[in-house]
Design a protein around this motif. Structure first.
Motif, PDB file in Angstrom:
ATOM      1  N   SER A  39      30.669  46.207  15.162  1.00 47.19           N
ATOM      2  CA  SER A  39      31.786  45.326  15.381  1.00 47.19           C
ATOM      3  C   SER A  39      32.527  44.935  13.720  1.00 47.19           C
ATOM      4  O   SER A  39      33.773  44.877  13.907  1.00 47.19           O
ATOM      5  N   VAL A  40      31.971  44.765  12.724  1.00 50.50           N
ATOM      6  CA  VAL A  40      32.511  44.489  11.339  1.00 50.50           C
ATOM      7  C   VAL A  40      33.255  45.517  11.175  1.00 50.50           C
ATOM      8  O   VAL A  40      34.751  45.576  10.725  1.00 50.50           O
ATOM      9  N   VAL A  41      32.864  46.890  10.986  1.00 52.43           N
ATOM     10  CA  VAL A  41      33.539  48.048  10.666  1.00 52.43           C
ATOM     11  C   VAL A  41      34.621  48.187  11.489  1.00 52.43           C
ATOM     12  O   VAL A  41      35.887  48.598  11.175  1.00 52.43           O
ATOM     13  N   GLN A  42      34.711  47.964  12.991  1.00 49.03           N
ATOM     14  CA  GLN A  42      35.982  48.146  13.679  1.00 49.03           C
ATOM     15  C   GLN A  42      36.868  47.027  13.400  1.00 49.03           C
ATOM     16  O   GLN A  42      38.281  47.061  13.756  1.00 49.03           O
ATOM     17  N   HIS A  43      36.573  45.883  12.699  1.00 53.38           N
ATOM     18  CA  HIS A  43      37.777  45.198  12.088  1.00 53.38           C
ATOM     19  C   HIS A  43      38.189  45.441  10.594  1.00 53.38           C
ATOM     20  O   HIS A  43      38.976  44.809  10.110  1.00 53.38           O
ATOM     21  N   GLY A  44      38.067  46.785  10.445  1.00 55.84           N
ATOM     22  CA  GLY A  44      38.582  47.420   9.236  1.00 55.84           C
ATOM     23  C   GLY A  44      37.901  46.790   7.890  1.00 55.84           C
ATOM     24  O   GLY A  44      38.357  47.105   6.853  1.00 55.84           O
ATOM     25  N   ILE A  45      36.751  46.372   8.063  1.00 58.87           N
ATOM     26  CA  ILE A  45      35.915  45.737   6.786  1.00 58.87           C
ATOM     27  C   ILE A  45      35.047  46.767   6.466  1.00 58.87           C
ATOM     28  O   ILE A  45      34.061  47.364   7.038  1.00 58.87           O
ATOM     29  N   GLN A  88      20.034  53.542   9.938  1.00 63.13           N
ATOM     30  CA  GLN A  88      21.188  54.502  10.235  1.00 63.13           C
ATOM     31  C   GLN A  88      21.273  55.134  11.834  1.00 63.13           C
ATOM     32  O   GLN A  88      22.288  55.011  12.220  1.00 63.13           O
ATOM     33  N   ASP A  89      19.898  55.085  12.035  1.00 63.99           N
ATOM     34  CA  ASP A  89      19.880  55.751  13.568  1.00 63.99           C
ATOM     35  C   ASP A  89      20.490  54.831  14.491  1.00 63.99           C
ATOM     36  O   ASP A  89      21.274  55.219  15.501  1.00 63.99           O
ATOM     37  N   ALA A  90      20.132  53.596  14.442  1.00 65.43           N
ATOM     38  CA  ALA A  90      20.617  52.578  15.295  1.00 65.43           C
ATOM     39  C   ALA A  90      22.024  52.200  15.106  1.00 65.43           C
ATOM     40  O   ALA A  90      22.821  52.319  16.086  1.00 65.43           O
ATOM     41  N   ILE A  91      22.803  52.359  13.924  1.00 63.96           N
ATOM     42  CA  ILE A  91      24.046  52.321  13.745  1.00 63.96           C
ATOM     43  C   ILE A  91      25.074  53.476  14.347  1.00 63.96           C
ATOM     44  O   ILE A  91      25.871  53.228  14.877  1.00 63.96           O
ATOM     45  N   GLU A  92      24.399  54.517  14.269  1.00 62.06           N
ATOM     46  CA  GLU A  92      25.019  55.714  14.661  1.00 62.06           C
ATOM     47  C   GLU A  92      25.063  55.767  16.074  1.00 62.06           C
ATOM     48  O   GLU A  92      25.940  56.228  16.839  1.00 62.06           O
ATOM     49  N   ARG A  93      23.957  55.159  16.747  1.00 63.90           N
ATOM     50  CA  ARG A  93      24.143  55.326  18.204  1.00 63.90           C
ATOM     51  C   ARG A  93      24.915  54.267  18.838  1.00 63.90           C
ATOM     52  O   ARG A  93      25.251  54.213  20.029  1.00 63.90           O
ATOM     53  N   ASN A  94      25.531  53.219  17.952  1.00 61.85           N
ATOM     54  CA  ASN A  94      26.606  52.557  18.440  1.00 61.85           C
ATOM     55  C   ASN A  94      28.028  53.039  18.046  1.00 61.85           C
ATOM     56  O   ASN A  94      28.854  52.442  18.030  1.00 61.85           O
ATOM     57  N   GLY A  95      27.826  54.447  17.567  1.00 56.41           N
ATOM     58  CA  GLY A  95      29.093  55.125  17.420  1.00 56.41           C
ATOM     59  C   GLY A  95      29.884  54.812  16.053  1.00 56.41           C
ATOM     60  O   GLY A  95      31.075  55.506  15.916  1.00 56.41           O
ATOM     61  N   THR A  96      29.196  54.470  15.097  1.00 56.13           N
ATOM     62  CA  THR A  96      29.654  54.255  13.906  1.00 56.13           C
ATOM     63  C   THR A  96      28.936  55.210  12.801  1.00 56.13           C
ATOM     64  O   THR A  96      27.849  54.939  12.530  1.00 56.13           O
TER      65      THR A  96
END
Length: 242
Positions: A39-45, A88-96
């Protein structure tokens, strides 16, 4: 909400990944962290993460039990790499997209730590997870967090813990413990407050990197902290003790 920061470093203790377990990794906790980071990455941070390994092995405890201290610390570094790959695995499963960089070379599973490459990944909105500490024994992952934050030019270090800020004494022992809203680096060092170890505090002070200590166990707190909400204790050069 308005973004306060462009690039941040999130320090996660290994114990934070355990949840209520006695040992290991709680998949529910890891998934929750992954969702908030995405969610943070989606806000451009841009976000980098340093993770500890205390949920699997703590070098200082191994040393106390009779192991050579340097050897025990190296084992602890390997534990942090396990946590980094799990995150890493968990974050990438969220599409990031993510990259794991380790201070000890393990090229089959992670990149070696290269400062310029890490910054480039961040600029491409990839989450960079730093594993294996600093690669040197006798240094904590708190110190690694401060070091990496300085190297990548992070605006702030966020330290996720199991308490909602910094207290003048242990709130689990003293029900009258006072929570601080803000502190100076000097006050933290002079009163030996358990924010981060002294080397980490000194590194942040020398490089004017503020530290925010907050409760990681509250859902949504990573996003709230990174988006600039006052939810814990801030430590900085210009902060007042309050």
């Amino acid at each position: 909400m308005t973004n306060t920061y462009k690039r941040v470093l999130l320090k996660l203790s290994g114990e934070a990944l355990m949840g209520d377990l006695a040992y290991g990794i709680d998949p529910t906790i890891v998934q929750s962290i992954a969702e908030e980071v995405s969610s943070v990455v989606q806000h451009g941070i841009q976000i980098a993460i340093v993770v500890g390994g205390g949920n699997i092995f703590r070098g200082i405890r191994g040393s106390a039990a009779g192991m050579d201290r340097a050897t025990a610390d190296y084992v602890g570094m390997l534990a942090t790499a396990m946590n980094a790959i799990t995150l890493q695995d968990a974050i990438e499963r969220n599409g990031t997209p993510t990259r794991v960089q380790t201070a000890i070379t393990m090229q089959e599973v992670a990149e070696p730590y290269i400062r310029r490459r890490a910054i480039r990944h961040l600029e491409k909105n990839r989450v960079v997870i730093f594993g294996a500490g600093s690669g040197n024994p006798f240094f904590t992952t708190d110190t690694t967090a401060a070091l990496r934050a300085a190297e990548i030019g992070a605006d702030v270090v966020f330290k996720g813990t199991k308490v909602d800020g910094v207290y003048d004494s242990d709130p689990k022992v003293n029900p009258d413990a006072k929570r601080f809203n803000s502190l100076t680096y000097g006050h933290v060092l002079a009163h030996d407050l358990k924010v981060m170890d002294g080397t980490a505090i000194a590194l942040c002070k020398d490089n004017n990197i503020p530290i925010m200590v907050f409760d990681l166990s509250v859902p949504g707190n990573i996003r709230r902290a990174v988006m600039g909400e006052s939810i814990g204790t801030i430590v900085g050069e210009s902060c007042e003790v309050s």
